[in-house]
Design an enzyme around this catalytic site. Structure first.
Site, PDB file in Angstrom:
ATOM      1  N   LYS A  50       0.844  -1.207   0.000  1.00 45.40           N
ATOM      2  CA  LYS A  50       0.000   0.000   0.000  1.00 45.40           C
ATOM      3  C   LYS A  50       0.877   1.254   0.000  1.00 45.40           C
ATOM      4  O   LYS A  50       0.606   2.213  -0.719  1.00 45.40           O
ATOM      5  CB  LYS A  50      -0.949  -0.006   1.208  1.00 45.40           C
ATOM      6  CG  LYS A  50      -2.074  -1.024   1.071  1.00 45.40           C
ATOM      7  CD  LYS A  50      -2.860  -1.231   2.357  1.00 45.40           C
ATOM      8  CE  LYS A  50      -3.833  -2.392   2.210  1.00 45.40           C
ATOM      9  NZ  LYS A  50      -4.506  -2.753   3.461  1.00 45.40           N
ATOM     10  N   GLN A  94      -4.776  -1.365   9.621  1.00 41.62           N
ATOM     11  CA  GLN A  94      -4.553  -2.682   9.002  1.00 41.62           C
ATOM     12  C   GLN A  94      -5.104  -3.778   9.921  1.00 41.62           C
ATOM     13  O   GLN A  94      -4.737  -3.853  11.095  1.00 41.62           O
ATOM     14  CB  GLN A  94      -3.048  -2.886   8.747  1.00 41.62           C
ATOM     15  CG  GLN A  94      -2.714  -4.185   8.047  1.00 41.62           C
ATOM     16  CD  GLN A  94      -3.309  -4.284   6.627  1.00 41.62           C
ATOM     17  OE1 GLN A  94      -3.260  -3.330   5.856  1.00 41.62           O
ATOM     18  NE2 GLN A  94      -3.890  -5.423   6.297  1.00 41.62           N
ATOM     19  N   ASP A 117     -11.304   3.113   4.239  1.00 43.80           N
ATOM     20  CA  ASP A 117     -11.652   1.695   4.091  1.00 43.80           C
ATOM     21  C   ASP A 117     -13.171   1.492   4.102  1.00 43.80           C
ATOM     22  O   ASP A 117     -13.653   0.412   3.771  1.00 43.80           O
ATOM     23  CB  ASP A 117     -11.047   0.883   5.260  1.00 43.80           C
ATOM     24  CG  ASP A 117      -9.818   0.092   4.821  1.00 43.80           C
ATOM     25  OD1 ASP A 117      -9.660  -0.118   3.607  1.00 43.80           O
ATOM     26  OD2 ASP A 117      -9.036  -0.305   5.701  1.00 43.80           O
TER      27      ASP A 117
END
Ligand code: NAD
Length: 281
Positions: A50, A94, A117
């Site tokens: 990422k 994460q 997200d």
């Protein structure tokens, strides 16, 4: 029949290219804060990928790394700072977090305006309401993008989703409904799964079982989207037996090179969109 392969790597590359151009026109780069707790090897690889992808399109990624025994309070304090920092546009936590941390509590502490997200309950609710102000979770958004790349009319198609997770199964079901598909969500307790799947014009496999979907599950001419990422002694495998899908379906995504690259491209897109929303005149 030999199915056409949906090339997620290529489609994601085009999206990243176009984002890079748009970002180069901004006065300051969008900034994504990434929180990584613990030393799960897969999570470390995901975060590295990422960061690299951000760098390539001109997004600044700042990773906050914690050991596995980080306290909930430390994470909440950091989130509080990041939520208020005017130079941070997106925040990504994460997953999975270490077992002693309440993931729900952490995800709910991310400001919905920076939740790239799309896991905050407010954004999940706004997705149901089709609000343009939500952030659509990256993997489901990428899947819809792959389907759009086929330029087919999806209205009325029978879509079957295998898996009902908050991250993939549920949001992608919602998005398929918004595409006017007739959607069935299936899961580990579903009976006669293969017969159901054989009626699917679109089959989304997101169950996390290597090569579980074989010929008996595939309607001839179907569109197969393989979300699974399974590390096996024989390498990385999807949830679909690729050879069977190639022989039976009309379209299939490979693993790797299908949904995975799209997930990262959508994270970049969401971060760019967060920047625009926060800098509206
Ligand atoms: P999860 O474990 O949270 O959910 C799995 C779902 O599959 C559950 O709803 C469960 O009921 C269902 N399921 C399990 N076994 C089943 C069976 N035998 N029959 C029918 N349903 C069954 O997983 P997740 O987070 O949704 O991820 C699913 C897969 O997708 C995993 O392999 C994961 O690694 C992968 N994934 C890939 C990406 C990507 O970017 N490509 C992103 C997220 C997840």
């Amino acid at each position: 029949m030999t199915a056409k392969i949906i090339n997620g790597t290529e489609i994601a590359k085009n999206i990243r290219h176009s984002l890079k151009e748009k970002i180069s026109l901004l006065k300051t780069p969008p900034v994504l804060a990434v929180i990584l707790a613990g030393s799960d090897p897969a999570s470390e690889i995901y975060v590295k990928n990422k960061e690299k992808a951000c760098h390539e399109v001109g997004i600044t990624a700042r990773t906050h790394k914690f050991s596995a025994n980080v306290s909930e309070k430390e994470l909440l304090d950091l989130l509080n700072d990041l939520n208020r920092a005017p130079d941070i546009n997106g925040i990504l936590v994460q997953l999975p977090l270490p077992a002693h941390i309440n993931s729900e509590k952490i995800l709910q502490a991310v400001s919905p305006a920076k939740d790239v997200d799309g896991f905050h309950p407010l954004n999940i609710g706004m997705l149901q309401q089709k609000s343009p102000d939500t952030f659509i979770p990256c993997t489901p958004k990428g899947i819809i993008c792959l389907l759009h790349s086929l330029s087919l009319n999806l209205t009325g198609l029978n879509a079957i989703v295998i898996g009902r997770s908050q991250i993939v199964g549920l949001p992608v079901s919602n998005l398929l409904l918004q595409e006017n598909c007739t959607v069935t969500v299936t899961h580990s307790k579903t009976k006669k799964l293969s017969a159901l799947c054989r009626s699917a014009d679109i089959l989304i496999a997101a169950l996390g079982k290597p090569e579980f979907i074989t010929k008996e599950y595939i309607k001839p001419g179907a569109i197969i989207i393989d979300v699974g990422i399974n590390r096996t002694p024989n390498g990385l495998k999807g949830d679909v037996n690729f050879k069977d899908a190639l022989e039976t379906a009309a379209y299939v995504t490979p693993v790797p090179g299908g949904v995975g690259p799209m997930t990262i491209a959508m994270l970049l897109e969401n971060t760019y969109e967060a920047f625009l929303k926060q800098n509206r005149p």
